[in-house]
Motif scaffolding. Structure first.
Motif, PDB file in Angstrom:
ATOM      1  N   PRO A   1       0.827  -1.210   0.000  1.00  0.00           N
ATOM      2  CA  PRO A   1       0.000   0.000   0.000  1.00  0.00           C
ATOM      3  C   PRO A   1       0.862   1.262   0.000  1.00  0.00           C
ATOM      4  N   CYS A   2       0.762   2.024  -1.063  1.00  0.00           N
ATOM      5  CA  CYS A   2       1.558   3.244  -1.182  1.00  0.00           C
ATOM      6  C   CYS A   2       0.619   4.436  -1.314  1.00  0.00           C
ATOM      7  N   GLU A   3       0.910   5.488  -0.559  1.00  0.00           N
ATOM      8  CA  GLU A   3       0.096   6.711  -0.575  1.00  0.00           C
ATOM      9  C   GLU A   3      -1.380   6.379  -0.400  1.00  0.00           C
TER      10      GLU A   3
ATOM     11  N   PRO B   1      11.035  -3.272  12.982  1.00  0.00           N
ATOM     12  CA  PRO B   1       9.634  -3.223  12.586  1.00  0.00           C
ATOM     13  C   PRO B   1       9.228  -4.471  11.808  1.00  0.00           C
ATOM     14  N   GLU B   2       7.999  -4.857  12.024  1.00  0.00           N
ATOM     15  CA  GLU B   2       7.458  -5.963  11.256  1.00  0.00           C
ATOM     16  C   GLU B   2       6.920  -5.424   9.931  1.00  0.00           C
ATOM     17  N   TYR B   3       6.498  -6.347   9.078  1.00  0.00           N
ATOM     18  CA  TYR B   3       6.028  -5.933   7.757  1.00  0.00           C
ATOM     19  C   TYR B   3       4.989  -4.817   7.834  1.00  0.00           C
ATOM     20  N   GLU B   4       3.991  -5.020   8.695  1.00  0.00           N
ATOM     21  CA  GLU B   4       2.879  -4.065   8.729  1.00  0.00           C
ATOM     22  C   GLU B   4       3.365  -2.655   9.033  1.00  0.00           C
ATOM     23  N   THR B   5       4.334  -2.555   9.943  1.00  0.00           N
ATOM     24  CA  THR B   5       4.822  -1.230  10.318  1.00  0.00           C
ATOM     25  C   THR B   5       5.636  -0.616   9.186  1.00  0.00           C
ATOM     26  N   VAL B   6       6.462  -1.426   8.557  1.00  0.00           N
ATOM     27  CA  VAL B   6       7.236  -0.905   7.414  1.00  0.00           C
ATOM     28  C   VAL B   6       6.266  -0.430   6.328  1.00  0.00           C
TER      29      VAL B   6
ATOM     30  N   TYR C   1      -7.664  -0.408   8.073  1.00  0.00           N
ATOM     31  CA  TYR C   1      -7.127  -1.568   7.345  1.00  0.00           C
ATOM     32  C   TYR C   1      -5.697  -1.865   7.741  1.00  0.00           C
ATOM     33  N   SER C   2      -5.341  -3.151   7.668  1.00  0.00           N
ATOM     34  CA  SER C   2      -3.915  -3.478   7.714  1.00  0.00           C
ATOM     35  C   SER C   2      -3.351  -3.342   6.299  1.00  0.00           C
ATOM     36  N   GLU C   3      -2.110  -3.738   6.082  1.00  0.00           N
ATOM     37  CA  GLU C   3      -1.353  -3.163   4.963  1.00  0.00           C
ATOM     38  C   GLU C   3      -1.234  -4.038   3.693  1.00  0.00           C
TER      39      GLU C   3
END
Lengths: 774, 66
Positions: A320-322, A384-389, A507-509
């Protein structure tokens, strides 16, 4: 020196440099309730009692766990739901006196023979969604709670002043004490309490203490997370794992709980008194070897944790970008796992519970904080885990150090990185369109990529800033949507379509636009759009393995049921499918990882002495899943309208998004909607977007039809009494409530399918009230 | 002349190996299982086995996700 490994002489963190007068801090405590209990051993995975604390009344008591409770609810999240059903009301909201905060364990929680077995499950009515939210979290608290004598802790009421609750498994004593002098932010508080309650001044003693806390951000937002500590004996630091979603930290602070401390006298691999320890060891060794031999060729979790997903998602157009406008970005390689690998401390094992060879809980040690109250200090950042990154990508922040800064402050302030990041990404998009501006944002320039504004935003939340924007924005996307519409700022439809929340939860990422099944994986859920129920993007979009509505519905039945099972048992999901046996691909159903499913059958039997099959595991989950959905109905939600998702998760909201995937969308207009290529060529982008909008909305409704039918629910998404009876439930209050809800829906004309079925298509059933024929 | 990759029609390229097909499809994820007409292709043969015309190719991404 290995790359990323910091020199020993620099191996200190801000956490360990503090000097406190802990005696003085402790002397300020005043005991307001205490209770002594008889210590007893855990038997076959169960302590066979739960702990109830009422903070308003100062009451502490034990509740017995019955065999019937185990049969119907298994443990963990199931126990939490049962306890809440017995204690709250349909009118209970997150800040009601009777709302409960529950932390449970599960029969397999605390075994050390198999990876991923130290999980706690936290539940409460969420401030974000007004329904029950459950979170699965690592750290030592869950196992320690059980070994101290309890399968769950259930907290009701509110204290008058900040308190800590101590579950002392050494003395067999529970105390509730006022705690006026401790810090509130988690990285400091967890260390203070670990040192304060360790029986001796030694690492070994500190290792036997675990603290649950939430920080200042949790007090002032709806994004409060709970931090579960574990003392890392090698780093000599209290590390934190988060129960992130749904604002449980906000409930925690609303009850004026500063922390819960659990300590144990002794534990080992047999503390659960398993029925078959030999089998337990046998299954465990098999997986340990698998991880040792195969992880480096598969997910590489031991080296980089879940951050390995960043590059995959970017390459498959799913990152997810922007604010989810795009699925990849030219700068994304700056935050690939290799960049974090350079920063992670290596060599030191990273499990968040004993015996986890997967060890995916990475840290950056000696990170120098750049802003806010801890500026200049060196700290240990978990993750950081994936979601945070990926929230970095969503906010267009492409510098790993600023993602770490965001990660650190969210954790210590007790803010969920997912909700915070997703919400800020939405605010940034609104800022770009001029719907928000500097003045409307209390002076913050929340444009994409402005990391300083992001940090300033969360510092202000933690400080309790009362600015209009900060106050509303810290309650999440749903409230901001309503606020913007009330103010008359911007196009209401655009606002609804762009804000990535469902049920009130962010939402999550993952970008789901091209995967209908994953849209359902986010929308047709119990607590909201979190990927822990089903993650079907590749199975659906890339592998094309579930092409029909029935296929997708089957996946949206099986996988949520399967994944629910981990939360019933106190387990982590990752060792199920983030490592796979070498021959998994050759099995009939590789997506289910059959060998690992069998491992879990063996594990549950080996611990409890039960004699379950793999079908029984799904049945255990189905009971819990339906019960939770039924409780959503009871709380006034849990209907089709509540499973609505924003259009940004279904397709292109803006012309820019359409252009970014024009070829794909044009092709769909030809292949799915039956237009000729010439007709598509002659259409304006607006016309094409409108057609796609209607088509994709209808696809989602048809998916909901198929899923509700598969799950045994009404067309409005209500579990039927017949289904509940099939699952073994006889609770009259529950069955009557569901029947009443179905009858009310009937009167309102809501028991009808949502999809528009044209000639040649048919809904899942044409029989009215089909469930009554079962 | 075409092949089907994960159920979707794709042009056939003469002498194209599995490795080359994966590159063309931008399937960069390392953990994939490839089946040609329901026969598993061993990973160590990806750069040797070629895709026949009209083949049904399944590229199963064994990704765990969140």
């Amino acid at each position: 020196m290995i790359e990323g490994q910091i020199p020993v002489e620099e191996y200190k963190t801000g956490n360990t440099r503090h000097k406190w007068d802990l005696e003085k801090v402790k002397r300020a405590h005043r005991v307001i309730a205490e209770y002594e209990y008889k210590k007893d051993k855990v038997w076959r995975g169960f302590a066979n009692r739960t702990l109830y604390i009422n903070l308003t009344k100062g009451e502490i008591k034990e509740k017995k766990v019955t065999e019937e409770m185990k049969k119907l609810f298994t443990g963990g999240r199931g126990f939490g739901l049962k306890l809440m059903w017995d204690s709250i009301k349909p009118s209970t909201r997150w800040n009601s006196e009777e709302n409960e905060l529950i932390i449970t364990t599960g029969p397999l929680c605390g075994i050390t023979q198999y990876p991923g077995t130290g999980k706690s499950i936290a539940l409460s009515i969420s401030p974000a969604t007004d329904i029950i939210c459950d979170c699965n979290v690592g750290g030592f608290f869950g196992p320690y709670l059980k070994f101290a004598g309890f399968d769950a802790i259930e907290i009701q009421g509110k204290a008058k002043h900040d308190v800590v609750i101590i579950v002392d498994g050494e003395k067999g004593k529970i105390t509730v004490e006022t705690a006026p002098l401790e810090e509130t932010n988690s990285h400091v508080l967890s260390e203070q309490l670990t040192y304060m309650y360790a029986s001796e001044d030694s690492d070994k003693s500190r290792q036997k203490v675990s603290v649950v806390s939430a920080g200042k951000g949790a007090e002032n937002s709806y994004w409060g997370c709970l931090n579960f500590s574990f003392y890392d004996i090698r780093r000599k630091v209290c590390r934190l794992k988060q129960a992130g979603r749904g604002g449980l930290g906000t409930v925690f602070r609303d009850k004026k709980i500063k922390a819960i401390v659990a300590k144990v006298e002794h534990f080992d691999g047999l503390s659960n008194n398993p029925a078959d320890p030999v089998k337990l060891a046998e299954v465990g060794i098999k997986l340990h070897r698998e991880i040792r031999d195969l992880d480096r060729y598969q997910c590489n979790m031991r080296a980089v944790g879940t951050s390995h997903l960043v590059e995959i998602m970017d390459e498959y157009d799913l990152l997810p970008c922007e604010n989810y406008r795009f699925g990849s970005f030219p700068k994304a390689s700056k935050i690939y796992s290799s960049k974090f690998y350079e920063l992670f401390t290596k060599i030191i094992p990273d499990g968040c519970w004993y015996g986890c060879t997967m060890a995916c809980a990475k840290t950056v040690d000696g990170f120098e904080v750049m802003t806010g109250p801890y500026k200049g200090q060196k700290v240990t950042v978990d993750g950081p885990e994936y979601e945070t990154v990926a929230t970095g990508a969503n906010m267009s922040i492409w510098d790993p150090k600023w993602i770490l800064e965001f990660n650190f402050y969210c954790d210590t302030y007790g803010l969920d990185t997912i909700s915070t990041g997703t919400a800020i990404a939405f605010y940034m998009e609104m800022y770009e369109y001029g719907i928000l501006n500097k003045e409307r944002c209390d002076g913050l320039e929340l444009s994409f990529g402005n990391y300083e504004a992001v940090l300033e935003f969360i510092h202000r939340i933690a400080r309790g800033d009362k600015g209009e924007f900060i106050t509303v924005a810290s309650k999440g996307i749903r409230r901001v949507k309503d606020w913007l519409k009330k103010k008359g700022w911007g196009d209401p439809q655009l606002i609804e379509d762009c804000g990535m929340e469902s049920k009130g939860l962010e939402y999550s990422e993952y970008v789901t636009k091209e995967s209908l099944a994953m849209q359902g994986g986010y929308g047709l859920t119990l607590k909201g759009p979190q990927h822990d129920e089903a993650w079907l993007i590749f199975m659906d979009m890339v592998n094309n393995a579930i092409p029909t509505f029935e296929d997708k519905a089957e996946a949206l039945h099986y996988f949520p049921m399967w994944r629910t099972w981990f939360g019933l048992n106190g387990l982590c999901k990752l060792p199920w499918n983030d490592i796979e046996p070498a021959d998994n691909a050759e099995t009939d159903e590789p997506a289910k990882v059959p060998e690992h499913v069998q491992n879990y059958v063996d594990l549950q039997n080996a611990v409890t002495g039960w004699n379950v099959t793999k079908e029984d595991l799904i049945l255990q989950s189905e009971r819990c899943y339906n019960w939770q959905r039924a409780m959503n109905v009871w709380l006034g939600r849990g209907r089709r309208k509540d499973d609505w998702i924003p259009y940004r998760s279904m397709g292109p909201v803006t012309e820019m998004e359409y252009h970014s995937r024009r070829e794909r969308y044009d092709k769909q207009l030809v292949e799915k909607l039956g237009f000729s290529e010439k007709e598509v060529e002659n259409m304006s982008v607006k016309e094409k977007m409108k057609l796609l909008y209607e088509y994709r909305q209808d696809q989602y409704q048809k998916l909901a039809d198929a899923v509700y039918y598969r799950r045994g629910w009404t067309p409005n998404g209500v579990p039927t009494p017949q289904k509940m009876k099939q699952l073994g439930f006889t609770d009259k209050k529950m069955l009557d409530m569901l029947q009443k809800a179905i009858d009310e829906d009937e009167k309102k004309g809501l028991n009808v399918w949502g999809g528009k079925y044209s000639k040649g298509e048919k809904p899942p059933s044409i029989i009215p009230r089909y469930w009554e024929k079962w | 002349m075409s092949i089907k990759v994960n159920g979707r029609e794709v042009d056939w390229v003469e002498n194209e190996t599995v490795k080359q097909l994966l590159k063309r499809m931008k399937y960069t994820f390392p953990l994939v299982v490839v089946k040609i007409n329901d026969e598993v292709v061993p990973r160590n043969l990806f750069d040797q086995v070629t895709i026949p015309d009209n083949a049904k190719v399944a590229v199963i991404h064994m990704i765990s996700g969140g």
